[in-house]
Design a protein around this motif. Structure first.
Motif, mmCIF file in Angstrom:
data_model
loop_
_atom_site.group_PDB
_atom_site.id
_atom_site.type_symbol
_atom_site.label_atom_id
_atom_site.label_comp_id
_atom_site.label_asym_id
_atom_site.label_seq_id
_atom_site.Cartn_x
_atom_site.Cartn_y
_atom_site.Cartn_z
ATOM 1 N N ALA A 376 0.937 -14.578 31.402
ATOM 2 C CA ALA A 376 1.577 -13.397 30.810
ATOM 3 C C ALA A 376 0.647 -12.737 29.799
ATOM 4 O O ALA A 376 0.505 -11.498 29.764
ATOM 5 C CB ALA A 376 2.896 -13.799 30.149
ATOM 6 N N GLU A 377 -0.004 -13.543 28.972
ATOM 7 C CA GLU A 377 -0.943 -12.989 27.999
ATOM 8 C C GLU A 377 -2.142 -12.361 28.695
ATOM 9 O O GLU A 377 -2.612 -11.289 28.296
ATOM 10 C CB GLU A 377 -1.401 -14.076 27.026
ATOM 11 N N ALA A 378 -2.634 -13.020 29.725
ATOM 12 C CA ALA A 378 -3.774 -12.475 30.461
ATOM 13 C C ALA A 378 -3.423 -11.140 31.109
ATOM 14 O O ALA A 378 -4.261 -10.225 31.177
ATOM 15 C CB ALA A 378 -4.236 -13.476 31.519
ATOM 16 N N ALA A 379 -2.196 -11.017 31.570
ATOM 17 C CA ALA A 379 -1.761 -9.750 32.162
ATOM 18 C C ALA A 379 -1.732 -8.644 31.110
ATOM 19 O O ALA A 379 -2.133 -7.504 31.384
ATOM 20 C CB ALA A 379 -0.378 -9.929 32.797
ATOM 21 N N LEU A 380 -1.285 -8.968 29.911
ATOM 22 C CA LEU A 380 -1.287 -7.988 28.823
ATOM 23 C C LEU A 380 -2.707 -7.571 28.459
ATOM 24 O O LEU A 380 -2.958 -6.418 28.076
ATOM 25 C CB LEU A 380 -0.585 -8.561 27.596
ATOM 26 N N LYS A 381 -3.653 -8.500 28.568
ATOM 27 C CA LYS A 381 -5.052 -8.204 28.252
ATOM 28 C C LYS A 381 -5.743 -7.430 29.378
ATOM 29 O O LYS A 381 -6.871 -6.970 29.208
ATOM 30 C CB LYS A 381 -5.819 -9.516 28.010
ATOM 31 N N GLY A 382 -5.069 -7.330 30.524
ATOM 32 C CA GLY A 382 -5.681 -6.659 31.662
ATOM 33 C C GLY A 382 -6.613 -7.545 32.459
ATOM 34 O O GLY A 382 -7.393 -7.047 33.280
ATOM 35 N N TRP A 383 -6.541 -8.833 32.243
ATOM 36 C CA TRP A 383 -7.422 -9.752 32.958
ATOM 37 C C TRP A 383 -6.944 -10.006 34.385
ATOM 38 O O TRP A 383 -7.761 -10.275 35.267
ATOM 39 C CB TRP A 383 -7.511 -11.093 32.222
ATOM 40 N N GLY A 438 3.631 -16.049 22.000
ATOM 41 C CA GLY A 438 3.223 -17.084 21.051
ATOM 42 C C GLY A 438 4.383 -17.936 20.586
ATOM 43 O O GLY A 438 4.270 -19.162 20.465
ATOM 44 N N GLU A 439 5.524 -17.311 20.331
ATOM 45 C CA GLU A 439 6.709 -18.058 19.893
ATOM 46 C C GLU A 439 7.191 -19.001 20.982
ATOM 47 O O GLU A 439 7.542 -20.162 20.716
ATOM 48 C CB GLU A 439 7.823 -17.079 19.512
ATOM 49 N N GLN A 440 7.222 -18.502 22.206
ATOM 50 C CA GLN A 440 7.702 -19.338 23.302
ATOM 51 C C GLN A 440 6.714 -20.452 23.639
ATOM 52 O O GLN A 440 7.123 -21.551 24.028
ATOM 53 C CB GLN A 440 7.995 -18.473 24.536
ATOM 54 N N TYR A 441 5.436 -20.191 23.488
ATOM 55 C CA TYR A 441 4.425 -21.240 23.685
ATOM 56 C C TYR A 441 4.625 -22.334 22.633
ATOM 57 O O TYR A 441 4.501 -23.528 22.917
ATOM 58 C CB TYR A 441 3.036 -20.635 23.577
ATOM 59 N N ALA A 452 0.248 -27.111 20.142
ATOM 60 C CA ALA A 452 0.961 -26.042 19.437
ATOM 61 C C ALA A 452 0.167 -25.570 18.229
ATOM 62 O O ALA A 452 0.071 -24.361 17.962
ATOM 63 C CB ALA A 452 2.344 -26.542 19.002
ATOM 64 N N TRP A 453 -0.428 -26.508 17.499
ATOM 65 C CA TRP A 453 -1.227 -26.172 16.316
ATOM 66 C C TRP A 453 -2.472 -25.376 16.714
ATOM 67 O O TRP A 453 -2.824 -24.376 16.076
ATOM 68 C CB TRP A 453 -1.601 -27.456 15.574
ATOM 69 N N ALA A 454 -3.139 -25.794 17.787
ATOM 70 C CA ALA A 454 -4.344 -25.096 18.232
ATOM 71 C C ALA A 454 -4.020 -23.670 18.655
ATOM 72 O O ALA A 454 -4.721 -22.719 18.290
ATOM 73 C CB ALA A 454 -5.010 -25.855 19.379
ATOM 74 N N ASN A 455 -2.954 -23.484 19.428
ATOM 75 C CA ASN A 455 -2.628 -22.141 19.896
ATOM 76 C C ASN A 455 -2.168 -21.248 18.750
ATOM 77 O O ASN A 455 -2.450 -20.045 18.734
ATOM 78 C CB ASN A 455 -1.546 -22.197 20.978
ATOM 79 N N TRP A 456 -1.490 -21.823 17.775
ATOM 80 C CA TRP A 456 -1.093 -21.042 16.594
ATOM 81 C C TRP A 456 -2.333 -20.558 15.833
ATOM 82 O O TRP A 456 -2.379 -19.408 15.387
ATOM 83 C CB TRP A 456 -0.212 -21.877 15.669
#
Length: 518
Positions: A376-383, A438-441, A452-456
């Motif tokens: 989902a994030e990659a799609a937002l980035k256009g990747w 980010g919240e759902q991750y 969770a800490w790394a992604n935050w």
């Protein structure tokens, strides 16, 4: 006279020769000629995989004491839970390093080195390489610059006795290369892994999916410092297919039995009173997380929460969802009275559901939910040319349904659908969409607190309010890394000094290479 000397020398040589033969015969007595001189590396692979999942020691200290409280999944009043109040505890900070370099990393490196280039052992090599990469990726995200090239090879030669620390940027390059090589090495014609594969039971398609999802995780982690490389790595892995259902989750299966130790879930061991865990001093669910679940009417609330009361005495439990109360982070048994003047016992705060911390519950490494949220994030980035909303919905649904692996009841389809709809992802702006991901991750990685800490740290989501205990060592900011295992200062001083000269001071506040989010 010369003849006498010659005779004496010949006699002496004869004696020495006889003694040498006798010594060799004596040494031969210590050799069991019927014993195997080569161990089946698949057995070491099993050991290494379970070591990666973690024993109580490092699971308690790194995953729970530090990560779960820094990321405000859990909270505690106990002072020894250093992450809750940003204290520095040398033993706890270095525990992951102390456990895994002589443990999983040494074991898996042995397997990799002994099977590399052997077609009949291609599957063993591939699985070991992926697991080695997984634990070293986690290691570098916790500490920054680490031994990678020479890691686990101390018995190979003296040149590896004081291993150099590779710069994290270089570690990431090597991780990508090693994972791709391993992913593409699986072969149906090579020796099968069978039951020695305690993760996927020899299902090589699932191994490839795991490898691709791991590459996606690595790519996104570096996306703020090397977007071009990150996009290339991510799109290549996504095109080959990551974890595509909960059936392919990289959840390490744990078992009950007389073996104990790494056969059990390390996090559960730490939380179990009966198994010698922290008992009543252990953490409760954080107020941050409880408030978040209340805000969105999250159906996972009474999956993560067991109730109010003593978690080890069912007769005291209050399981009414409306009565649950999270424990705020950053307080002691004394200072909590500044917030709750009537405080008398932790039993008035919600405890972690004991149904998700059984000793034979799986240890989560990487999931379908995480994969979909990353897409989902990659799609937002256009990747990737995909619909971010579809991936988001799949990710959230997958995260909720993944709790079935812990033997708990999963909410109905209608409840899940309503929850996802109410989040309003499709109509949100771009930044809000990133925040929702980010919240759902964050909630999808409950129990995998290190991730969770790394992604935050990478995303800044969810937005967390730091604590500020008077004795904290970070100036009231959430730690950005853990400090190196203190033994390194004396046992590997040159490499240690080179690393901190390059990376920055060995402090909880020093940022690793990819951590640039303000």
């Amino acid at each position: 006279m010369k003849k006498h000397i010659k005779t004496t020398v010949l006699a002496l040589l004869s004696v020495l020769t006889l003694n040498s033969c006798d010594n060799e015969k004596l040494l031969d007595l210590n050799v069991n000629k019927n014993a195997s001189t080569d161990i089946d590396q698949r057995y070491l692979l099993s050991l290494g995989m379970l070591q990666v999942a973690g024993d109580r020691y490092e699971s308690w200290r790194t995953n729970l004491i530090y990560s779960s409280t820094m990321i405000q999944h859990n909270a505690t009043l106990a002072g020894y839970w250093s992450g809750d109040k940003y204290y520095y505890n040398a033993q706890y900070s270095g525990a992951f390093w102390e456990a895994n370099y002589p443990g999983s990393i040494k074991t898996l490196t042995q397997v990799v080195d002994q099977t590399k280039g052997k077609p009949e052992s291609a599957n063993t090599f591939a699985a070991a390489s992926i697991m080695r990469s997984f634990v070293l990726h986690r290691m570098t995200d916790i500490y920054g610059d680490i031994p990678y090239t020479q890691a686990g090879r101390g018995l190979v030669g003296a040149e590896n006795w004081f291993p150099k620390y590779d710069a994290q940027k270089d570690v990431y390059t090597m991780l990508v290369a090693d994972i791709k090589t391993a992913r593409d090495a699986f072969s149906p014609s090579a020796r099968a892994l069978g039951d020695q594969d305690v993760l996927y039971k020899g299902d090589y398609d699932k191994w490839r999916k795991f490898a691709n999802s791991l590459l996606m995780r690595i790519a996104l982690r570096m996306s703020n410092v090397d977007a071009a490389t990150a996009k290339t790595v991510f799109t290549e892995a996504a095109s080959k297919g990551g974890i595509d259902s909960n059936a392919s989750n990289a959840f390490m299966k744990q078992v009950l039995g007389t073996g104990g130790g790494i056969n059990y879930n390390g996090t559960s061991l730490a939380l179990s009173n009966a198994a010698g865990g922290g008992g009543d001093n252990n953490a409760r669910v954080s107020k941050t997380l409880v408030d978040f679940m209340d805000k969105y009417n999250d159906p996972r609330k009474m999956i993560i929460i067991g109730g109010l009361g003593n978690p080890y005495d069912k007769s005291t439990w209050v399981t009414d969802p409306a009565k649950q109360r999270g424990l705020p982070n950053g307080y002691t048994a004394t200072t909590i009275k500044n917030v709750y003047p009537d405080f008398t016992t932790l039993d008035n705060f919600s405890f972690i559901n004991t149904n998700i911390t059984d000793l034979d519950d799986p240890t989560p490494l990487l999931s379908y939910a995480e994969t979909e949220l990353m897409l989902a994030e990659a799609a937002l980035k256009g990747w990737v040319a995909d619909d971010a909303t579809i991936h988001f919905r799949k990710g959230v649904e997958g995260a909720i349904r993944s709790w079935a692996a812990y033997g708990v009841e999963v909410p109905s389809d209608a409840v899940i659908t309503k929850y996802i709809n109410d989040l309003g992802f499709a109509a949100a702006g771009s930044e809000r969409k990133l925040e929702l991901i980010g919240e759902q991750y964050w909630i999808a990685t409950y129990l995998n607190h290190i991730e969770a800490w790394a992604n935050w740290r990478r995303t800044g989501y969810p937005k967390l309010t730091p604590t500020n205990d008077p004795a904290n060592v970070t100036g009231g900011t959430i730690p950005r890394r853990l400090r190196y295992y203190e033994d390194e200062v004396g046992s590997n001083p040159a490499s240690y000094k080179e690393a901190i000269a390059r990376q920055g001071e060995d402090l909880l506040t020093t940022r690793v290479w990819w951590d640039v989010k303000k």
